[in-house]
Design an enzyme around this catalytic site. Structure first.
Site, short mmCIF file in Angstrom:
data_model
loop_
_atom_site.label_atom_id
_atom_site.label_comp_id
_atom_site.label_asym_id
_atom_site.label_seq_id
_atom_site.Cartn_x
_atom_site.Cartn_y
_atom_site.Cartn_z
CG ASP A 258 8.94 55.31 16.78
OD1 ASP A 258 9.02 54.87 17.95
OD2 ASP A 258 8.61 56.48 16.51
CB ILE B 24 -4.69 66.92 13.73
CG1 ILE B 24 -3.83 66.64 12.48
CG2 ILE B 24 -6.04 67.48 13.33
CD1 ILE B 24 -4.45 65.65 11.52
N GLY B 25 -1.58 67.66 15.22
CA GLY B 25 -0.45 67.00 15.87
C GLY B 25 0.83 67.81 15.78
#
Length: 427
Positions: A126, A11-12
């Site tokens: 971030d 998924i990433g």
């Protein structure tokens, strides 16, 4: 054997690893982040240790939960809460109409989570759309969570000087000063708020020099007739170039944008009917090229990234790691508890041998995969020999013993393993 961690989808992707979706073996789903530590230098390893340390100590309804960690020789698996709704950037690009009610709820949740982090002297460093995750695909019921603590830091002196993060979201003082404070997070969140409320980035630019220059200009708002004055005021406070004049999270939560009821005219902001334009999005042509590239890799006879073609080896690796840790634990326990663990492991090991042998048959000619399988088989043989050396006896009260151990252990990983054993003996 289904009642153990089982990866199902990729998924990433990131610089040092990938994120997978997995069934946890207990009836739920988790996100599994695999990080390759053998590719990291000392600075990167330090950031990873800091990420693990921070995620292990935080607990807030609007931060992603780290469930447990599995460490291997050359990698680390972070088993985390899975957020089905995906990241906020993707959500905003695929949903053209969002109620102001949901926006206010999500923004207040993010500020609340950031207030919690700052109270622990944790700076995220971030904050951006891609690092905010939604718990469900249904906006009405979705909660929002802060994720990806890879750049997060516990602030000792209250100041830091490392230039980390995504440039578009970084505060001006990070570029201009030797040191900056936790208030840089407030600026980043202000950029996020601007994007959510206007559908575009506040500074449209293509170079760092241009970005730094535009940060010194007055922030402008598109579609000014439809954007609430309260929203503009909130954003301008957060995007104050002087960090000392930026409000902290407690002050932001008291802002009139959150305390005053929105008028009917605000219910559907006009800008949500327009197309979103987010910096960094791939064009349709680029996305098409990526898909063609992936398809070509899938067809390749000598692919190197086996994880993207089959999760079998990856699942074998994880299962063997779990078995190894359980064996280590069993050596510290009395006969009954040890027997309980071995009774669970024995059929699992037999099943893994069957899977390994089938993979040998399927992957003849794929040198890299055969090497991986050989390494896994050596580990499994060693485990099998250890189990065979013990005289495993059948007990009707194995579940009760497992439950007793579950109460005794506080370590998250061990608790998970013991929950698997309880479920197994439960039938």
């Amino acid at each position: 054997m289904k009642n153990i961690l089982e990866i199902t989808n990729l998924i990433g992707k990131g610089t040092f690893g990938k994120v997978f979706l997995a069934n946890d073996g207990l009836g739920g789903r988790v996100a599994v982040k695999k990080l390759l530590t053998n590719n990291m230098d000392s600075r990167e390893l330090s950031l990873l240790q800091q990420e693990i340390s921070i995620m292990s100590r935080i607990t807030h309804p609007n931060t992603v939960d780290l469930k447990f960690i599995i460490k291997a020789e050359d990698s680390v698996y972070l088993i985390m809460e899975y957020c089905e709704g995906g990241d906020l950037e993707l959500f905003l690009n695929t949903h053209k109409g969002i109620s102001i009610q949901f926006i206010r709820k999500w923004l207040s949740s993010l500020i609340s989570a950031l207030e919690y982090l700052h109270s622990l002297n944790i700076m995220h460093r971030d904050l951006k759309l891609a690092n905010f995750l939604l718990t469900t695909l249904d906006a009405k019921n979705a909660d929002i969570k802060i994720g990806d603590f890879g750049f997060a830091k516990i602030m000792g002196s209250g100041m830091t000087c490392t230039q980390l993060g995504s440039p578009m979201y970084m505060a001006p003082e990070i570029f201009h000063d030797d040191q900056y404070t936790i208030k840089a997070d407030i600026w980043s969140l202000g950029i996020v708020f601007y994007e959510i409320l206007t559908g575009r980035a506040p500074f449209i630019c293509s170079t760092m020099v241009e970005l730094i220059s535009k940060q010194n200009e007055q922030v402008e708002f598109p579609f000014t007739s439809s954007l609430p004055e309260e929203a503009k005021d909130l954003i301008l406070l957060m995007l104050n170039k002087n960090p000392e004049l930026r409000p902290d999270c407690k002050s932001l939560l008291k802002h009139k944008f959150f305390t005053q009821e929105c008028e009917d005219a605000w219910i559907e902001i006009d800008r949500l009917k327009q197309e979103y334009v987010f910096v960094g999005n791939d064009s349709e042509e680029e996305e098409k090229k990526e898909l063609e590239k992936d398809e070509e890799m899938q067809k390749s006879e000598y692919f190197e990234d086996y994880e993207e073609n089959s999760f079998t080896m990856l699942n074998l690796e994880i299962k063997i790691l779990i078995i190894e840790r359980l064996l280590e634990l069993s050596e510290q326990l009395d006969f009954q508890k040890k027997n309980c663990i071995l009774s669970y492991l024995s059929p699992l090991v037999n099943q893994l041998f069957i899977t390994l042998n089938s993979q040998y048959a399927e992957n003849q000619g794929y040198k890299l995969i055969i090497e991986i399988l050989e390494n896994l088989k050596k580990k499994l043989r060693k485990i099998s020999d250890t189990i065979s050396m013990n005289n495993i006896q059948s007990y009707d009260y194995n579940k009760n013993i497992a439950l007793e151990m579950l109460e005794d252990f506080q370590d998250k990983f061990m608790k998970y393993c013991l929950q698997l054993i309880v479920k197994y003996f439960d039938g």
